[in-house]
Design a protein around this motif. Structure first.
Motif, mmCIF file in Angstrom:
data_model
loop_
_atom_site.group_PDB
_atom_site.id
_atom_site.type_symbol
_atom_site.label_atom_id
_atom_site.label_comp_id
_atom_site.label_asym_id
_atom_site.label_seq_id
_atom_site.Cartn_x
_atom_site.Cartn_y
_atom_site.Cartn_z
ATOM 1 N N ASN A 49 29.524 44.896 46.074
ATOM 2 C CA ASN A 49 29.021 45.445 47.116
ATOM 3 C C ASN A 49 29.118 44.920 48.466
ATOM 4 O O ASN A 49 28.186 44.555 49.189
ATOM 5 N N LYS A 53 27.742 47.414 50.939
ATOM 6 C CA LYS A 53 28.218 48.720 50.362
ATOM 7 C C LYS A 53 28.370 49.060 49.067
ATOM 8 O O LYS A 53 29.049 48.331 48.470
ATOM 9 N N GLN A 54 27.394 49.814 48.382
ATOM 10 C CA GLN A 54 27.338 50.201 47.071
ATOM 11 C C GLN A 54 28.670 50.452 46.443
ATOM 12 O O GLN A 54 29.415 51.416 47.273
ATOM 13 N N ASN A 56 31.573 48.814 46.745
ATOM 14 C CA ASN A 56 32.646 48.286 47.388
ATOM 15 C C ASN A 56 33.047 46.777 46.825
ATOM 16 O O ASN A 56 32.579 45.847 47.175
#
Length: 84
Positions: A49, A53-54, A56
């Protein structure tokens, strides 16, 4: 020490674990197989993340090497350290 016990990880006979089945814990040093580079890359850690960002996620080198590997198909824990 790798931070992973043998019983905690389902390994194939050759030691590789599919990323699609299970990812290593973030911050644990492992070896990975890169499809793009068609080779084993040593001493990488999973970053999850990135930037908040989930999903990523990528592997980054602990010391030096290719940066931000996003195409790893397999990983394996490092062997135990020698006793002497």
């Amino acid at each position: 020490m790798t931070g992973l016990s043998e019983s905690a990880v389902q390994r194939r006979k050759d030691g590789w674990i599919k990323c699609s089945e299970r990812m290593p814990e973030a911050g644990v040093t492992v070896d990975i197989w890169s499809r793009k580079h068609a080779q084993r890359l040593a001493n990488y850690q999973l970053v999850r993340n990135y930037g908040g960002k989930q999903g990523n996620d990528f592997f980054e080198p602990v010391y030096s090497g290719y940066s931000c590997i996003r195409d790893a198909s397999h990983w394996m824990p490092l062997p135990e350290e020698p006793e002497d």
